[in-house]
Design an enzyme around this catalytic site. Structure first.
Site, PDB file in Angstrom:
ATOM      1  N   LYS A 107       0.920  -1.312   0.070  1.00 17.69           N
ATOM      2  CA  LYS A 107       0.081   0.131   0.156  1.00 17.69           C
ATOM      3  C   LYS A 107       0.881   1.400   0.025  1.00 17.69           C
ATOM      4  CE  LYS A 107      -0.378   1.094   4.806  1.00 17.69           C
ATOM      5  NZ  LYS A 107      -1.257   1.384   5.869  1.00 17.69           N
ATOM      6  N   ARG A 123      -6.726  -1.487  17.210  1.00 12.03           N
ATOM      7  CA  ARG A 123      -7.444  -0.739  16.213  1.00 12.03           C
ATOM      8  C   ARG A 123      -8.580  -1.758  15.683  1.00 12.03           C
ATOM      9  NH1 ARG A 123      -3.721   0.180  11.122  1.00 12.03           N
ATOM     10  NH2 ARG A 123      -4.480  -1.843  10.436  1.00 12.03           N
TER      11      ARG A 123
END
Ligand code: PLP
Length: 359
Positions: A41, A134
């Protein structure tokens, strides 16, 4: 996105060094029975670099944005969406991702409906919360979710994953890996089959991987920073067997003048970027203005290769450097080079104003 092809600012990508890292990390993973899913990414969508990685033997890539996976749709490689899908994007997730990480059953049900519509089966990796806080389900929710897969015909429970070292700075340890191993055992017992994917972490798992202390149940790691930067995140420490400095940012001097170091005139509280700056009177200094600014990258994420340059500040399109102490006699039009960190590369690869040069 039409990316600039101007000479500067530019990011040089040292592809051979990155490919060497990818092969080294994949080799270590294989020795320990682990499949590497490479997190690409940071490149935003760079088909050329990702194609090189696939040619070098990377057989699974991970992206956080579905648009990047769409750019890679022709590549013969397994594609994972590693940010939990938005309900608004399930159609593209089913079409363009071979698997996605998930932590909400409402989203998994939406993926199931969409997959039925597209006559497909979508692979789901359920995320377990291991303390980094998260994404991830707590244990009871995870067990209930696993049971629900029995009723969903167009999603396949491909595996379980954990994410560490992103928000809570929590490192992998024998203790949390043992907790994950136990959860994996319980899930496998519940579904009566082994999971194909047990994805135990990211680049911060490198130390346990090399030491051979990851539980054998873990058969997958998702790694980006270690391969691209030869760096151990969270500890911000070099990995000695991997190449570092695989990227160079270059830009051009657009003004070079001797000026006082103290501004004069009535000053407001903050500068154009809303930041309050302390100025030190160092007399007249030789200052270079370079074509690069906050729109391209955060100053804290880049570092001049010339260590005698002092970065004074930036505005959205300019960066101001003090070059007085440099041994090099900088001239207007000269190129200044910078080292980058992961966040810096992420930003620079996302803007269309910075060209990329693969060497
Ligand atoms: C879910 C997930 N897995 C793995 C990674 C890879 O992390 P790292 O670059 O530290 O290896 C990231 C970060 O990009 C992520 O969000």
């Amino acid at each position: 996105m039409e990316v600039s092809n101007r000479p500067y600012p530019s990011v040089e990508i040292k592809i051979d060094r990155i490919l060497e890292n990818a092969r080294t990390v994949q080799g270590i993973c294989r020795e320990h029975g682990i499949r590497l899913s490479m997190v690409t990414k940071v490149l935003s969508d760079n088909l050329e670099v990702v194609s090189h990685l696939v040619d070098a033997g990377i057989d699974c890539i991970c992206e956080a944005r579905i648009d990047n996976l769409i750019s890679y749709r022709e590549l013969d490689v397994e594609k994972w969406l590693i940010r939990i899908p938005m309900l608004s994007e399930v159609k593209d997730v089913v079409r363009f991702a071979d698997a996605s990480l998930n932590s909400e059953m409402e989203t998994v049900r939406a993926l199931n409906r969409e997959a039925a519509h597209q006559h497909r089966v979508h692979n789901v990796i359920l995320m377990y919360e291991l303390g980094d806080l998260r994404e991830g389900m707590m244990r009871d929710e995870l067990m209930a979710s696993v049971r629900e897969f029995g009723e969903l015909e167009n999603v396949h429970l491909y595996g379980l994953g954990v994410n560490l070292s992103c928000y809570g700075q929590v490192l992998p340890s024998e203790r949390n890996m043992a907790e994950f191993r136990q959860v994996v055992r319980d899930v496998e017992e519940e579904i009566g089959r082994p999971l194909e994917i047990v994805s135990g972490g990211n680049s911060t798992s490198m130390e346990m991987l090399v030491a051979g202390t990851l539980p054998p149940a873990i058969n997958n790691l998702r790694m980006g920073e270690a391969i691209f930067f030869g760096n151990l995140p969270c500890k911000d420490r070099p990995i000695d067997f991997l190449n570092r400095d695989n990227f160079v940012l270059r830009t051009q001097i657009i003004e070079l003048k001797e000026k006082p170091s103290m501004p004069w005139g009535n000053q407001g509280d903050v500068n154009a970027l809303g930041v309050s700056t302390q100025f030190v009177d160092r007399g007249i200094r030789k200052r270079a203005l370079v074509a690069l600014g906050r729109q391209d990258v955060n100053l804290y994420d880049i570092q001049p290769l010339d260590k005698q340059i002092n970065v004074l500040g930036c505005s959205s399109d300019h960066t101001i450097l003090d070059v007085t102490d440099s041994e090099r006699d900088y001239k207007l039009g000269d190129i200044v080079e910078f080292r980058l960190d992961y966040a810096g590369l992420l930003a620079l690869m996302t803007t269309k104003h910075v060209s990329r040069k693969i060497v």
